[in-house]
Scaffold this active site. Structure first.
Site, short mmCIF file in Angstrom:
data_model
loop_
_atom_site.label_atom_id
_atom_site.label_comp_id
_atom_site.label_asym_id
_atom_site.label_seq_id
_atom_site.Cartn_x
_atom_site.Cartn_y
_atom_site.Cartn_z
N ASP A 101 0.56 -1.33 0.10
CA ASP A 101 -0.43 0.11 -0.11
C ASP A 101 1.18 1.14 -0.40
OD1 ASP A 101 0.84 -0.78 2.68
OD2 ASP A 101 -1.49 0.07 4.09
N ASP A 104 7.51 4.09 3.70
CA ASP A 104 7.45 5.15 3.95
C ASP A 104 9.30 4.91 4.12
OD1 ASP A 104 7.22 7.14 5.14
OD2 ASP A 104 6.86 5.95 7.18
N LYS A 132 6.97 7.24 -0.10
CA LYS A 132 6.99 9.04 0.04
C LYS A 132 8.45 9.10 -0.38
CE LYS A 132 3.90 8.94 3.89
NZ LYS A 132 3.96 8.42 5.68
N PHE A 153 1.21 11.96 6.72
CA PHE A 153 0.20 10.97 7.66
C PHE A 153 -0.52 11.22 7.31
CE2 PHE A 153 -2.30 8.26 9.86
CZ PHE A 153 -1.82 6.65 10.21
N ILE A 154 -1.17 9.14 5.68
CA ILE A 154 -2.57 9.69 5.44
C ILE A 154 -3.58 7.89 5.95
CG2 ILE A 154 -1.38 10.80 3.49
CD1 ILE A 154 -1.53 7.67 1.56
#
Ligand code: 5GP
Ligand code: MG
Length: 176
Positions: A101, A104, A132, A153-154
């Protein structure tokens, strides 16, 4: 604006943008794997939506599987060493695409790469819907990236805040 637990989130990426990004990922993969039968492996829980939508757009023959990363439990203080659970398939000689998904810092991807190296796969590719770049600290190449996002942050589209928000079709960011 939506509210999950103690926090508020504002709209950030629409389901239309996500659909467009996944369509492009599927097209690239169709080109790259035209003469193979890849195994797509989603990393639960977060990747359930992206793998589902990606598979509906991928035209070639393929297999689909899911795994989960878990921390070792028991008496040993192994720090944050992870193990892979749920892999019920021999991957020797296969072209494997790990579908994430979000990437990071890259810690998870690094752990996954190390684990799959031992499975004697032919090719190991990494795909992620969200990436990111500012947070990424590793050298490992991410082969397929859907959408690059700032270091925020999502939630939504599989991604949660403390268990909530995974079912949202659009993506939201933490409100200021
Ligand atoms: P890593 O730092 O290892 O690349 O990412 C670790 C995990 O942190 C991801 O698989 C995901 O579960 C979580 N994560 C990283 N960034 C976000 C984010 O913006 N939102 C949510 N909900 N989870 C995130
Ligand atoms: Mg994940």
């Amino acid at each position: 604006m939506i509210h999950l637990h103690d926090k508020s989130f504002e709209p950030f990426i629409s389901s239309e943008e996500i659909d467009f990004a996944i369509t492009n990922m599927a097209k690239q993969m169709d080109d790259d794997f035209f003469d193979e039968v890849p195994v797509f492996i989603g990393v639960l829980n977060g990747s359930f939506m992206v793998l589902s939508d990606l598979m509906k757009k991928y035209r070639g023959m393929c297999e689909v599987n899911f795994v989960r990363m878990a921390s070792y439990e028991g008496t040993q203080s192994t720090g944050d060493v992870k193990q892979l659970i749920g892999l019920d398939q021999d991957l020797e000689g296969r072209t494997v695409v790990i579908v994430e998904d979000i990437v990071d810092t890259g810690n998870t991807v690094e752990e996954l790469k190390a684990i799959f190296k031992e499975k004697k796969v032919k090719h190991l590719k990494i795909a992620t819907l969200f990436f990111k770049p500012e947070a990424y600290k590793k050298e490992i190449k991410i082969d397929y990236v859907g959408i690059r996002i700032p270091n925020k942050f999502i939630v939504g589209y599989g991604l949660d805040y403390d268990g909530l928000g995974r079912n949202l079709p659009d993506v939201y960011q933490l409100a200021q």
